[in-house]
Design a protein around this motif. Structure first.
Motif, PDB file in Angstrom:
ATOM      1  N   SER A  49       0.820  -1.217   0.000  1.00 31.42           N
ATOM      2  CA  SER A  49       0.000   0.000   0.000  1.00 31.42           C
ATOM      3  C   SER A  49       0.847   1.257   0.000  1.00 31.42           C
ATOM      4  N   LEU A  97      -3.170  -3.262  -7.872  1.00 33.72           N
ATOM      5  CA  LEU A  97      -2.898  -3.106  -6.445  1.00 33.72           C
ATOM      6  C   LEU A  97      -4.192  -3.000  -5.658  1.00 33.72           C
ATOM      7  N   ARG A  98      -5.150  -2.230  -6.241  1.00 29.62           N
ATOM      8  CA  ARG A  98      -6.412  -2.045  -5.533  1.00 29.62           C
ATOM      9  C   ARG A  98      -7.125  -3.374  -5.331  1.00 29.62           C
ATOM     10  N   ILE A 124      -4.424  -5.981  -2.744  1.00 31.80           N
ATOM     11  CA  ILE A 124      -4.310  -5.710  -1.306  1.00 31.80           C
ATOM     12  C   ILE A 124      -5.487  -6.291  -0.528  1.00 31.80           C
ATOM     13  N   ALA A 137      -2.782   3.431   7.042  1.00 32.29           N
ATOM     14  CA  ALA A 137      -2.994   3.335   5.595  1.00 32.29           C
ATOM     15  C   ALA A 137      -3.226   1.885   5.171  1.00 32.29           C
ATOM     16  N   THR A 138      -2.512   0.948   5.840  1.00 35.69           N
ATOM     17  CA  THR A 138      -2.654  -0.456   5.465  1.00 35.69           C
ATOM     18  C   THR A 138      -4.085  -0.929   5.667  1.00 35.69           C
ATOM     19  N   ARG A 153      -6.482   0.424   3.005  1.00 35.60           N
ATOM     20  CA  ARG A 153      -6.474  -0.209   1.689  1.00 35.60           C
ATOM     21  C   ARG A 153      -6.891  -1.659   1.735  1.00 35.60           C
ATOM     22  N   SER A 154      -6.716  -2.332   2.883  1.00 37.51           N
ATOM     23  CA  SER A 154      -7.038  -3.762   2.895  1.00 37.51           C
ATOM     24  C   SER A 154      -8.406  -4.055   3.514  1.00 37.51           C
ATOM     25  N   PRO A 172     -12.285  -2.137   1.569  1.00 34.52           N
ATOM     26  CA  PRO A 172     -13.047  -2.821   0.516  1.00 34.52           C
ATOM     27  C   PRO A 172     -13.910  -3.953   1.056  1.00 34.52           C
TER      28      PRO A 172
END
Lengths: 384, 292
Positions: A121, A134-135, A138, B120-121, B124-125, B128
């Protein structure tokens, strides 16, 4: 010092690994085997014991070196999953006999996986396809780790099958009972959900256009619609089952009622969304009610309408499944869930839930794709 | 005066229309069964007698509003609160697990949102998956959770509360992430020029900015939480609660009981949403918010 960049995940992983080494064998049978050297007890991790420690330590050390982020991510990805694979593969046949080092190593591998996601990230690739990839990658790694930990813990700690089956057993169950699942999907989704969704959303839409035409109706319906959205409408399910019988018609009726009000409220809000300026422009073109509705206000309302369609896609599935708890013919997802729970076939229940989740996501995804195609002009679509 | 003309009159007239329609449908839907009864009793009733009878059946297809109102009144005010037929008792059973689940769900949602905004990790993980999880018919998991927890000896309040938690933390998370990110760059820059630490920026800028978002999403969450508690009572054969009342009514075709349980559920839902709304307004005023 300049060549090293220790991350807390890697340091912690190494510490856990060393503690695991100090604590001795990974699984209980080896303790027994070591206790009586003459015996011929079989124990797990004969060949892979030091491989696991080695890979974990090596990967953790590599990530501390100053290497390109992409290389680091690849190394972490391979290392973390290799360790997890070896751990889970080794425990086969010895379920429930894992000792503390097993869980320490699992945590170590998970930390490396976390580090991998963190590295990924922080990447800011220029190419558009790389950003898209990447989107997707992750969250995929994150989801994979949920499954890995689930599998490893249920098998390592020997959690009874009835409480929580490991994902591999659920997967095997899905593969083994495809005809049953297919019949359930046909009954619940293709008969009840689709029909109810189309009729309910359509009725809500038509009512909203009508309410928009008659201000009195709008002022009366909107507060009621907002109120109703907070009510537990799902409770009408038993009444619908009484009225329309056990087959799919009663489930479709529940779905119609559940999807009607979100569509009504959102469409009314959407029809008010076009600006005064645009409406005045239409007036200067001398366009009447219908051309204004079709060419300006409905397109402007499209994001709101699709929002309602998305909300409804989930509500429709929930409505149909819950309505089946009140009585169905001997097929259908809700029926299967409630009867298999009673028969303690928990893996079948999980299989049904997985299929329902997949169906829900696909349903939502299809609506979202149609939305992107229809509202291509909207900033939220253009920008992304 | 304006709210009276613009809101009250249309709403009451539409509600009155609904009641009239309800009566009409009650007569229409109950007529076939009533004719059947009459034929067996060898009676011929006049039209007005027929209407009177359709509106006073003991187990009607669609009970008339006054039947539901009488049943609701009897079961709410005339029964001792400890009786398991009392709606107050059943509503309390459902309400307690709703509130417990709502409290857990809100706390969990806020914690996850804080994590997502600061790491941030996680953003992004995890984000979603949170969005994807809204597409899943979560209620299908309800019987599952209850059976699993029942097998390890946890039963009663906690499993139902967990379903409520599960349903209510999504709206709070999504709303709070939006709220904690709502301060503009300008405000964040201002905090930066004051040399504010991350914690200070969080407590003095982000948290106050997120409060309106929190209460909006809490309104959605509390309604979802109630639905979770009611559905949680369905598959277990729970002995008390609004969901159990619905199920019992369905088994014994006590349609009037079902309707009055539904009314009770709706009253509880409306009260909960109202309480959250009032709390939101009070907090807003205490923080010095001006009426927009």
């Amino acid at each position: 010092m300049n060549r090293l960049k220790p991350s807390w995940q890697a340091v912690l992983a190494i510490t856990l690994c060393l503690i695991a080494v100090a604590l001795g064998p990974i699984a209980a049978p080896k303790v027994d085997a070591l206790a009586q050297p003459s015996g011929t007890l079989i124990y797990p991790y004969v060949a892979t014991n030091w491989l696991i420690f080695g890979v974990l330590l090596l990967v953790a050390l590599i990530t501390m070196a100053r290497i390109p982020s992409v290389v680091e991510a690849v190394v972490l990805f391979i290392g973390a999953h290799l360790v997890a694979w070896l751990l889970i593969g080794g425990i086969a046949g010895f379920e429930g006999l894992a000792r503390a080092p097993y869980f320490l190593l699992l945590t170590g591998a998970w930390l490396l996986g976390w580090r991998c996601v963190a590295v990924l990230s922080s990447l800011r690739p220029f190419a558009k396809w790389a950003r898209t990839a990447l989107r997707l990658i992750i969250p995929a790694i994150f989801g994979a780790w949920i499954l890995i930990i689930w599998e490893a813990v249920t098998r390592g700690a020997g959690i009874p099958f009835i409480l929580l089956p490991p994902p591999s057993a659920i997967g095997a169950r899905i593969a083994g009972s495809l005809p049953v699942l297919g019949a359930d999907i046909r009954q619940t989704i293709f008969k009840a959900v689709i029909f109810g969704y189309v009729v309910g959303s359509g009725a809500g839409f038509i009512t909203a256009v009508l309410a928009d035409r008659v201000p009195f109706l709008r002022r009366g319906l909107l507060p009621i619609g907002n109120m109703v959205s907070a009510l537990p409408i799902i409770g009408v399910a038993p009444i619908m089952v009484m009225w329309f019988g056990f087959d799919w018609q009663s489930k479709a009726a529940v779905v119609i009622i559940m999807t009607f009000f979100p569509m009504l409220v959102n469409t009314v809000a959407g029809l008010a969304a076009s600006g005064h300026m645009e409406r005045d422009l239409m007036r200067t073109y001398a366009s009447g009610y219908w051309p204004t509705l079709l060419k300006l206000r409905l397109p402007a309302a499209a994001p709101f309408i699709f929002n309602a369609l998305k909300i409804n896609s989930t509500l429709a599935l929930i409505g149909a499944i819950v309505a089946e708890f009140f009585g169905t013919p001997v097929v259908g997802m809700g029926f299967r869930i409630s009867t298999e729970v009673g028969r303690m076939n928990i893996d079948m229940v999980w299989a049904e839930i997985a299929v329902a989740a997949l169906a829900g996501s696909v349903f939502y995804g299809v609506v979202a794709l149609v939305e992107r195609a229809v509202t291509f002009w909207h900033p939220s679509v253009r920008g992304g | 005066m304006d709210t009276f003309r613009d809101k009250l009159i249309p709403v009451t007239s539409i509600l009155a229309g609904v009641v009239v329609l309800w009566y009409v449908f009650a007569v229409i839907l109950n007529t076939p069964f009533q004719r059947d009864l009459d034929r067996r009793a060898n009676e011929t009733s006049t039209f007005s007698e027929l209407i009177g009878k359709t509106l006073s059946q003991p187990k009607p297809t669609l009970p008339a509003p006054h039947q539901v109102a009488v049943n609701f009144f009897e079961n709410t005010f005339l029964r001792p609160i400890t009786s398991n037929r009392s709606l107050v008792y059943n509503a309390w059973v459902t309400l307690s697990s709703t509130l417990l689940g709502f409290a857990f769900g809100t706390a969990l949602g806020i914690i996850i949102a804080v994590g997502i905004v600061h790491v941030a990790t996680l953003d992004r993980s995890l984000m979603p998956w949170i969005i994807a999880s809204q597409t899943i018919p979560i209620l299908a998991v309800a019987p599952m959770i209850i059976v699993v927890l029942g097998a390890i000896g946890i039963s009663g309040l906690i499993p139902k509360a967990m379903i409520s938690t599960y349903l209510s933390f999504f709206p709070v998370t999504v709303g709070m992430v939006k709220g904690l990110r709502s301060p503009e760059i300008m405000h964040l820059d201002l905090m930066h020029t004051y040399n504010a630490s991350r914690a200070q920026t969080f407590w003095k800028l982000r948290v106050p900015a997120s409060v309106p978002f929190l209460f909006t999403s809490m309104k959605v969450a509390v309604a979802a939480s109630l639905v979770g508690a009611i559905v949680g009572e369905l598959p277990t054969g729970a002995v008390a609660g609004i969901g159990a009342k619905l199920l019992a009514g369905a088994y014994y075709s006590q349609s009037i009981d079902i309707w009055s349980a539904l009314v009770a559920g709706s009253v509880v839902a409306a009260l909960l949403v109202m309480v959250v709304g009032i709390a939101g307004r009070l907090v807003d005023r205490a923080m010095g918010g001006r009426p927009a």
